[in-house]
Design a protein around this motif. Structure first.
Motif, PDB file in Angstrom:
ATOM      1  N   THR A 188       0.820  -1.219   0.000  1.00  0.00           N
ATOM      2  CA  THR A 188       0.000   0.000   0.000  1.00  0.00           C
ATOM      3  C   THR A 188       0.848   1.262   0.000  1.00  0.00           C
ATOM      4  O   THR A 188       0.366   2.316  -0.419  1.00  0.00           O
ATOM      5  N   LYS A 189       2.089   1.170   0.442  1.00  0.00           N
ATOM      6  CA  LYS A 189       2.976   2.347   0.471  1.00  0.00           C
ATOM      7  C   LYS A 189       3.782   2.503  -0.810  1.00  0.00           C
ATOM      8  O   LYS A 189       4.631   3.374  -0.894  1.00  0.00           O
ATOM      9  N   GLY A 190       3.555   1.627  -1.799  1.00  0.00           N
ATOM     10  CA  GLY A 190       4.152   1.842  -3.113  1.00  0.00           C
ATOM     11  C   GLY A 190       5.355   1.000  -3.452  1.00  0.00           C
ATOM     12  O   GLY A 190       5.993   1.255  -4.489  1.00  0.00           O
ATOM     13  N   VAL A 191       5.692   0.006  -2.658  1.00  0.00           N
ATOM     14  CA  VAL A 191       6.810  -0.872  -3.006  1.00  0.00           C
ATOM     15  C   VAL A 191       6.415  -1.713  -4.221  1.00  0.00           C
ATOM     16  O   VAL A 191       5.302  -2.242  -4.290  1.00  0.00           O
ATOM     17  N   SER A 192       7.316  -1.848  -5.185  1.00  0.00           N
ATOM     18  CA  SER A 192       7.010  -2.565  -6.414  1.00  0.00           C
ATOM     19  C   SER A 192       6.763  -4.040  -6.144  1.00  0.00           C
ATOM     20  O   SER A 192       7.316  -4.630  -5.206  1.00  0.00           O
ATOM     21  N   GLN A 193       5.913  -4.617  -6.980  1.00  0.00           N
ATOM     22  CA  GLN A 193       5.603  -6.042  -6.836  1.00  0.00           C
ATOM     23  C   GLN A 193       6.816  -6.921  -7.126  1.00  0.00           C
ATOM     24  O   GLN A 193       6.891  -8.053  -6.643  1.00  0.00           O
ATOM     25  N   LYS A 194       7.731  -6.436  -7.897  1.00  0.00           N
ATOM     26  CA  LYS A 194       8.962  -7.186  -8.147  1.00  0.00           C
ATOM     27  C   LYS A 194       9.737  -7.400  -6.862  1.00  0.00           C
ATOM     28  O   LYS A 194      10.191  -8.519  -6.563  1.00  0.00           O
ATOM     29  N   ILE A 195       9.884  -6.343  -6.069  1.00  0.00           N
ATOM     30  CA  ILE A 195      10.599  -6.467  -4.784  1.00  0.00           C
ATOM     31  C   ILE A 195       9.802  -7.312  -3.804  1.00  0.00           C
ATOM     32  O   ILE A 195      10.363  -8.107  -3.043  1.00  0.00           O
ATOM     33  N   VAL A 196       8.489  -7.149  -3.821  1.00  0.00           N
ATOM     34  CA  VAL A 196       7.643  -7.946  -2.933  1.00  0.00           C
ATOM     35  C   VAL A 196       7.780  -9.429  -3.250  1.00  0.00           C
ATOM     36  O   VAL A 196       7.883 -10.271  -2.341  1.00  0.00           O
ATOM     37  N   ALA A 197       7.787  -9.768  -4.526  1.00  0.00           N
ATOM     38  CA  ALA A 197       7.921 -11.177  -4.912  1.00  0.00           C
ATOM     39  C   ALA A 197       9.260 -11.754  -4.460  1.00  0.00           C
ATOM     40  O   ALA A 197       9.329 -12.887  -3.967  1.00  0.00           O
ATOM     41  N   ARG A 198      10.313 -10.967  -4.606  1.00  0.00           N
ATOM     42  CA  ARG A 198      11.633 -11.451  -4.169  1.00  0.00           C
ATOM     43  C   ARG A 198      11.694 -11.614  -2.656  1.00  0.00           C
ATOM     44  O   ARG A 198      12.326 -12.544  -2.147  1.00  0.00           O
ATOM     45  N   ALA A 199      11.024 -10.716  -1.908  1.00  0.00           N
ATOM     46  CA  ALA A 199      10.992 -10.847  -0.450  1.00  0.00           C
ATOM     47  C   ALA A 199      10.248 -12.109  -0.027  1.00  0.00           C
ATOM     48  O   ALA A 199      10.665 -12.814   0.908  1.00  0.00           O
ATOM     49  N   ILE A 200       9.157 -12.411  -0.701  1.00  0.00           N
ATOM     50  CA  ILE A 200       8.395 -13.628  -0.380  1.00  0.00           C
ATOM     51  C   ILE A 200       9.215 -14.872  -0.699  1.00  0.00           C
ATOM     52  O   ILE A 200       9.203 -15.855   0.052  1.00  0.00           O
ATOM     53  N   MET A 201       9.930 -14.843  -1.809  1.00  0.00           N
ATOM     54  CA  MET A 201      10.773 -15.984  -2.170  1.00  0.00           C
ATOM     55  C   MET A 201      11.863 -16.206  -1.125  1.00  0.00           C
ATOM     56  O   MET A 201      12.159 -17.347  -0.730  1.00  0.00           O
ATOM     57  N   TYR A 202      12.455 -15.122  -0.654  1.00  0.00           N
ATOM     58  CA  TYR A 202      13.490 -15.233   0.379  1.00  0.00           C
ATOM     59  C   TYR A 202      12.894 -15.797   1.667  1.00  0.00           C
ATOM     60  O   TYR A 202      13.504 -16.644   2.334  1.00  0.00           O
ATOM     61  N   TYR A 203      11.708 -15.342   2.020  1.00  0.00           N
ATOM     62  CA  TYR A 203      11.049 -15.821   3.244  1.00  0.00           C
ATOM     63  C   TYR A 203      10.802 -17.327   3.167  1.00  0.00           C
ATOM     64  O   TYR A 203      10.992 -18.055   4.156  1.00  0.00           O
ATOM     65  N   CYS A 204      10.378 -17.811   2.020  1.00  0.00           N
ATOM     66  CA  CYS A 204      10.102 -19.245   1.862  1.00  0.00           C
ATOM     67  C   CYS A 204      11.377 -20.064   1.950  1.00  0.00           C
ATOM     68  O   CYS A 204      11.381 -21.169   2.512  1.00  0.00           O
ATOM     69  N   VAL A 205      12.450 -19.566   1.381  1.00  0.00           N
ATOM     70  CA  VAL A 205      13.716 -20.308   1.443  1.00  0.00           C
ATOM     71  C   VAL A 205      14.183 -20.454   2.882  1.00  0.00           C
ATOM     72  O   VAL A 205      14.713 -21.499   3.287  1.00  0.00           O
ATOM     73  N   ILE A 206      13.978 -19.421   3.696  1.00  0.00           N
ATOM     74  CA  ILE A 206      14.420 -19.463   5.088  1.00  0.00           C
ATOM     75  C   ILE A 206      13.530 -20.373   5.932  1.00  0.00           C
ATOM     76  O   ILE A 206      14.024 -21.125   6.786  1.00  0.00           O
ATOM     77  N   ASN A 207      12.225 -20.348   5.703  1.00  0.00           N
ATOM     78  CA  ASN A 207      11.280 -21.010   6.607  1.00  0.00           C
ATOM     79  C   ASN A 207      10.708 -22.316   6.080  1.00  0.00           C
ATOM     80  O   ASN A 207       9.938 -22.968   6.784  1.00  0.00           O
ATOM     81  N   LEU A 208      11.032 -22.705   4.848  1.00  0.00           N
ATOM     82  CA  LEU A 208      10.593 -23.992   4.308  1.00  0.00           C
ATOM     83  C   LEU A 208      11.824 -24.826   4.008  1.00  0.00           C
ATOM     84  O   LEU A 208      12.467 -24.652   2.966  1.00  0.00           O
ATOM     85  N   PRO A 209      12.197 -25.733   4.891  1.00  0.00           N
ATOM     86  CA  PRO A 209      13.442 -26.496   4.694  1.00  0.00           C
ATOM     87  C   PRO A 209      13.455 -27.326   3.417  1.00  0.00           C
ATOM     88  O   PRO A 209      14.506 -27.580   2.849  1.00  0.00           O
ATOM     89  N   GLY A 210      12.286 -27.763   2.938  1.00  0.00           N
ATOM     90  CA  GLY A 210      12.262 -28.590   1.731  1.00  0.00           C
ATOM     91  C   GLY A 210      12.477 -27.833   0.454  1.00  0.00           C
ATOM     92  O   GLY A 210      12.607 -28.432  -0.621  1.00  0.00           O
ATOM     93  N   LEU A 211      12.513 -26.523   0.541  1.00  0.00           N
ATOM     94  CA  LEU A 211      12.638 -25.698  -0.669  1.00  0.00           C
ATOM     95  C   LEU A 211      14.099 -25.338  -0.887  1.00  0.00           C
ATOM     96  O   LEU A 211      14.489 -24.182  -0.823  1.00  0.00           O
ATOM     97  N   CYS A 212      14.927 -26.334  -1.128  1.00  0.00           N
ATOM     98  CA  CYS A 212      16.365 -26.107  -1.272  1.00  0.00           C
ATOM     99  C   CYS A 212      16.801 -26.025  -2.726  1.00  0.00           C
ATOM    100  O   CYS A 212      17.952 -25.680  -3.002  1.00  0.00           O
ATOM    101  N   ARG A 213      15.928 -26.359  -3.662  1.00  0.00           N
ATOM    102  CA  ARG A 213      16.340 -26.382  -5.057  1.00  0.00           C
ATOM    103  C   ARG A 213      16.404 -24.993  -5.663  1.00  0.00           C
ATOM    104  O   ARG A 213      17.091 -24.761  -6.647  1.00  0.00           O
ATOM    105  N   TRP A 214      15.630 -24.082  -5.093  1.00  0.00           N
ATOM    106  CA  TRP A 214      15.640 -22.724  -5.652  1.00  0.00           C
ATOM    107  C   TRP A 214      16.868 -21.987  -5.184  1.00  0.00           C
ATOM    108  O   TRP A 214      17.160 -21.914  -4.007  1.00  0.00           O
ATOM    109  N   GLN A 215      17.609 -21.407  -6.106  1.00  0.00           N
ATOM    110  CA  GLN A 215      18.794 -20.624  -5.785  1.00  0.00           C
ATOM    111  C   GLN A 215      18.457 -19.171  -6.034  1.00  0.00           C
ATOM    112  O   GLN A 215      18.405 -18.709  -7.163  1.00  0.00           O
ATOM    113  N   GLY A 216      18.192 -18.451  -4.983  1.00  0.00           N
ATOM    114  CA  GLY A 216      17.783 -17.059  -5.136  1.00  0.00           C
ATOM    115  C   GLY A 216      18.715 -16.122  -4.434  1.00  0.00           C
ATOM    116  O   GLY A 216      19.905 -16.343  -4.307  1.00  0.00           O
TER     117      GLY A 216
END
Length: 618
Positions: A233-261
């Motif tokens: 809502t404060k104007g952060v681009s969806q590109k950055i938001v998507a990358r933040a979500i991907m980083y969050y999943c890599v940290i908190n989902l141990p089975g998601l090790c194949r993605w290199q981000g």
């Protein structure tokens, strides 16, 4: 305010705490089965809740007043700190204990109405002056809200931290401090490199928009979801938001090790630790948060997320959402990403139904015909046309078919459907399809010839290369009709190649004098007629060859029938001779007349062999 008498601290005896004072205790407070022997005056003067409880029980004339505090925030340890504050001790406020102390002060009603500069007002000042203005402390305080989230929401502690963090995320990081030491030189707030205090005009090309990913990845998924919605809502681009979500999943989902981000950045808050929660709930929340984006890294991430979701067993709605998002950007997928093992009761080794659904989403007419590059989260990625996307996916599907063709439980109908989902125009060559069919026939040798011919109809032999046609015409695993068809198109490709070679020789021997001159229409028409006649001749040859194959097949059938009859006749004769011998009859020897007849027949049939047998006779 301390009671009359000297207080030198507190001591613990078993499950009870005592105040080291010259006065005896006159109040007993029980918190989580831990007893606190204290004095009424310092508690009543600071805690509104204890004062109200004391007024209600004042009518009772007892020497020891006892109360029990149920569901006290933080338990006995936090209550001990509150008691020390009531007795006049100084408390050290930190980002780790601010929230829990604030909740305890709210629980006991420790406002300024019950003593000036009470605990709640002190915590409120510390919260505004030292927490909300510092990224590290604010992130740690927000993480500590998870233990008492309903009460923290009621006190607006979590919401104020989220607002402060979102403001800092949206603010240019170069304004946090200036000048900044970067790459061995000073950088101005505008991003230019300074050399000896002089603006050189050179820009540092660095993407530091991910500086906050590691810290927010340690939040629980509820707080992370709120933060993401706030920064959007404060104007952060969806590109950055998507990358933040991907980083969050890599940290908190141990089975998601194949993605290199984006995992190279170090956390700015080393005291934070990843959250441990329900994996299924995290997956479903993250799938809802993901924006509609395209890109190689996002597609690879979605494929890994789909695999983990299948293992965990998330709701079918979220699996369908992932399959749709992958399907609309299937041109960025890789073979290892599509090879999803079958986690259900399916007989096949890989989940072919999932890939089939993604292919249906890819060819769906609702898909944008020309996805634009701003929708991608990958830098420097050029947009692909619709035809380029289909060609890339067709090559990927051919590789996938060749990989799953060796599965003995894969049905021909499923194999055929995976091949025919894409239109024929998406494949410029059918060599990949032929290779997959060849592997399938090799691993499924028990198929009937009719089923083999039906499976081979998915191959467009006209789009096979010359090498593939040559291999198919000599392939013993293919039916006879299919090999003849491959041989026909091999000859046609050879004629076309030979015609092109001869035309190139003619152009070298007789170079054009006027290259800008348009070719003669009559000559072009004659060439076209020649090519058409050659094609007609090839078709006639093909029809003759097919009729000849039919004749040969009928002749072979007749020969097999004749051999079967002769064999049955010989078996009957042998059985008759045995029966005569058993009866006791004796066969008469051939007469002299019949013997002379047999010799005459031999002389008539083999006169040359007779002569060769006796060359020494005149």
């Amino acid at each position: 305010m301390a009671p009359t008498g000297k207080v030198s601290g507190f001591r613990r005896e078993g499950d009870a705490w005592f105040c080291n004072s010259t006065l005896p205790s006159d109040i007993l407070v029980v918190v989580d089965e831990v007893k606190f022997h204290l004095h009424k005056f310092p508690l009543i003067s600071r805690c509104g809740k204890i004062a109200a409880m004391f007024e209600e029980s004042e009518s009772r004339k007892v020497t020891l007043f006892d109360i029990t505090l149920e569901d006290f925030p933080g338990g006995a340890d936090v209550f001990l700190n509150v008691v020390k504050f009531c007795y006049g001790s100084r408390l050290l406020f930190t980002p780790q204990n601010t929230v829990i102390l604030y909740c305890a002060a709210e629980f006991l009603d420790m406002t300024d109405d019950f003593g000036e500069d009470n605990l709640q007002s002190k915590l409120e000042n510390f919260f505004h002056q030292h927490i909300l203005n510092h990224w590290k402390d604010c992130a740690m305080v927000l993480q500590s809200c998870e233990a008492v989230l309903p009460l923290a929401d009621k006190l607006r502690l979590s919401s104020r931290c989220i607002d402060a963090l979102s403001v800092m995320i949206c603010t240019d990081s170069s304004l946090f401090g200036w000048p900044m030491k970067m790459y061995g030189s000073l950088q101005s707030p505008g991003g230019s490199i300074l050399w000896n205090g002089i603006n050189t005009g050179a820009k540092i090309h660095s993407d530091d928009s991910n500086w906050w990913f590691a810290d927010v990845s340690c939040l629980c998924v509820e707080l992370f979801e709120r933060l993401i919605h706030t920064v959007e809502t404060k104007g952060v681009s969806q590109k950055i938001v998507a990358r933040a979500i991907m980083y969050y999943c890599v940290i908190n989902l141990p089975g998601l090790c194949r993605w290199q981000g984006e995992q190279t950045g170090k956390s700015k808050t080393t005291a934070l630790v990843p959250v441990s929660g329900d994996q299924k709930f995290i997956l479903e929340t993250v799938i809802k948060l993901l924006p509609e984006k395209r890109g190689k890294s996002l597609c690879r991430f979605l494929l890994g997320l789909l695999r983990v979701s299948m293992i965990v067993g998330v709701n079918r709605i979220y699996l369908d959402s992932l399959e749709r998002r992958i399907g609309i950007q299937l041109e960025f997928a890789t073979l290892d990403g599509l090879l999803i093992p079958s986690y259900s009761d399916s007989e096949t080794l890989y989940d072919c139904d999932c890939v089939e659904r993604m292919l249906c989403h890819f060819v769906s007419p609702q898909l944008d015909a020309n996805p634009a590059s701003p929708l991608s989260i990958d830098q420097g990625m050029l947009p692909l046309s619709q035809s380029q996307r289909f060609v890339r996916v067709s090559k990927l599907v051919d590789q996938y078919l060749a990989e799953i063709a060796s599965d003995a439980n894969l049905k021909p109908g499923k194999f055929r459907r995976l091949t025919e989902i894409l239109p024929d125009s998406s494949r410029t060559l059918y060599d990949g399809v032929y290779r997959a069919v060849d592997i399938y026939l090799k691993e499924h040798a028990w198929m009937s010839e009719k089923d083999q011919e039906q499976l081979c109809t998915i191959i467009d032999f006209q789009k096979l290369s010359i090498d593939a046609c040559e291999h198919a015409s000599q392939n013993g695993r293919l039916p006879m009709r299919v090999k003849c068809q491959a041989l026909f198109f091999e000859q046609m490709h050879l004629r076309v190649a030979l015609a092109g070679y001869l035309n190139s020789l003619d152009s070298e021997i007789f170079p054009q004098t006027a290259p800008t001159e348009a070719p003669d229409p009559r000559m072009r028409r004659d060439r076209w007629l020649t090519v058409s006649e050659q094609n007609e001749e090839l078709k006639i040859d093909m029809e003759r060859m097919m009729s000849r194959v039919d004749g040969l097949e009928q002749e072979v059938s007749r020969m097999k029938e004749h051999v079967r009859k002769v064999k049955n006749h010989h078996d009957h004769v042998r059985s008759s001779g045995v029966s005569v011998t058993r009866i006791g009859c004796k066969l008469l020897p051939p007469s002299s007349e019949s013997k002379h007849r047999q010799d005459a027949v031999v002389k008539l049939r083999f006169p040359r062999q007779k002569q060769r047998a006796s060359p020494h006779k005149p």
